[in-house]
Design an enzyme around this catalytic site. Sequence first.
Site, short mmCIF file in Angstrom:
data_model
loop_
_atom_site.label_atom_id
_atom_site.label_comp_id
_atom_site.label_asym_id
_atom_site.label_seq_id
_atom_site.Cartn_x
_atom_site.Cartn_y
_atom_site.Cartn_z
NE ARG A 110 -1.17 -4.47 11.45
CZ ARG A 110 -0.70 -3.86 10.51
NH1 ARG A 110 -0.27 -4.28 9.44
NH2 ARG A 110 -0.47 -2.50 10.41
CG ASN A 150 8.43 -3.68 17.06
OD1 ASN A 150 8.26 -3.92 16.11
ND2 ASN A 150 7.98 -2.34 17.56
CE1 TYR A 205 7.67 -0.24 2.89
CE2 TYR A 205 8.59 -0.54 5.26
CZ TYR A 205 7.15 -0.56 4.41
OH TYR A 205 6.14 -0.57 4.89
CG HIS A 222 8.25 -5.54 5.50
ND1 HIS A 222 7.06 -6.04 6.24
CD2 HIS A 222 8.34 -4.31 5.65
CE1 HIS A 222 6.73 -4.90 6.86
NE2 HIS A 222 7.33 -3.93 6.56
CB CYS A 271 2.80 -3.23 13.39
SG CYS A 271 2.43 -2.04 12.09
NE ARG A 327 -0.22 0.14 4.93
CZ ARG A 327 0.52 1.27 5.21
NH1 ARG A 327 0.64 2.31 4.75
NH2 ARG A 327 1.36 1.14 6.61
#
Length: 293
Positions: free
Chosen positions: A187, A198, A230, A228, A167, A25
């Site tokens: 997620r 985190n 980027y 992931h 998240c 997105r």
Amino acid sequence: MSKWDKIYLDLCEEILEKGTRVHNRTGIDTIKIPFKSFEFDLEEEFPILTTKFVAFKSAVLELLWFYQAQSNDVSWLTERGVTIWDEWRISDDGIYRTYNPDGTIKSEKEFPKGYEGTIGTAYGYIVNKFKLTQNLIEKLKNNPTDRRMVMGLWQNDYLETAVLPSCVWNSMWDVTDGKLNCIVTCRSNDVGLGLPFNITQYAVLVHMLAQVTGLKLGKLYYNAKDMHIYVNQIDGIKKQLEIYKTLGDYPAPKLWLNPDIKDFFEFDNSKELKDIKLIDYKHHKKIKMDVVV
């Protein structure tokens, strides 16, 4: 030396070598693997990366924003010099906007009156509405064998009015042999920027809750889907990998909590973070990576 650095950089290499490139997105592609799980013995090591600088105070203040202040108001963070949520702030006219690199508007979403300056009904909003922290502490103190000690930030009724649905959306808590263990579920994980925060944040939270409930430190289990990187962060990741291979890492630091604090809500949450500190945090330099919205 730091076990977390090796675990983290092995993950980065796995994603870069075996991951799949996908659209998403944001408009910035990622390289991803479907899932990864980690286990940390918090008695043995406090997990924070040493192969790059991790902004410990910012990470902990974000954690306290969620679970102690239980706020969705971005100004709480900016007053403390933390700007990591600025891109997800609903404007004063009640509209959340994202922007293209050239400054033009990419998307707009209007929110109900009263959400100006916030991130909507996510994170601290959910914690506050359901009194998640208070309920967890009460159970840890009075019924530590309870198998329903869950803090769930993913609430379907509030997703449409959340700028960014959580998240890290779930934490489950366990007490075994007097030790406090935490199982975290995520997620979707931005490995370049989100994951280092985190892991450190939830390690701090276990330390804090153990102290105020009279429990010993146990383990942190971390499970994440869609791990992931980027594509605009690949150079930064490669730089960190090169630092690790040529210069090595440092020993993990120690976490210090003010031993006089017995109430979770009394830990200092000012910019100085007086009651929560790292001792002997040695690290390599900061590696700049762009936030992707």
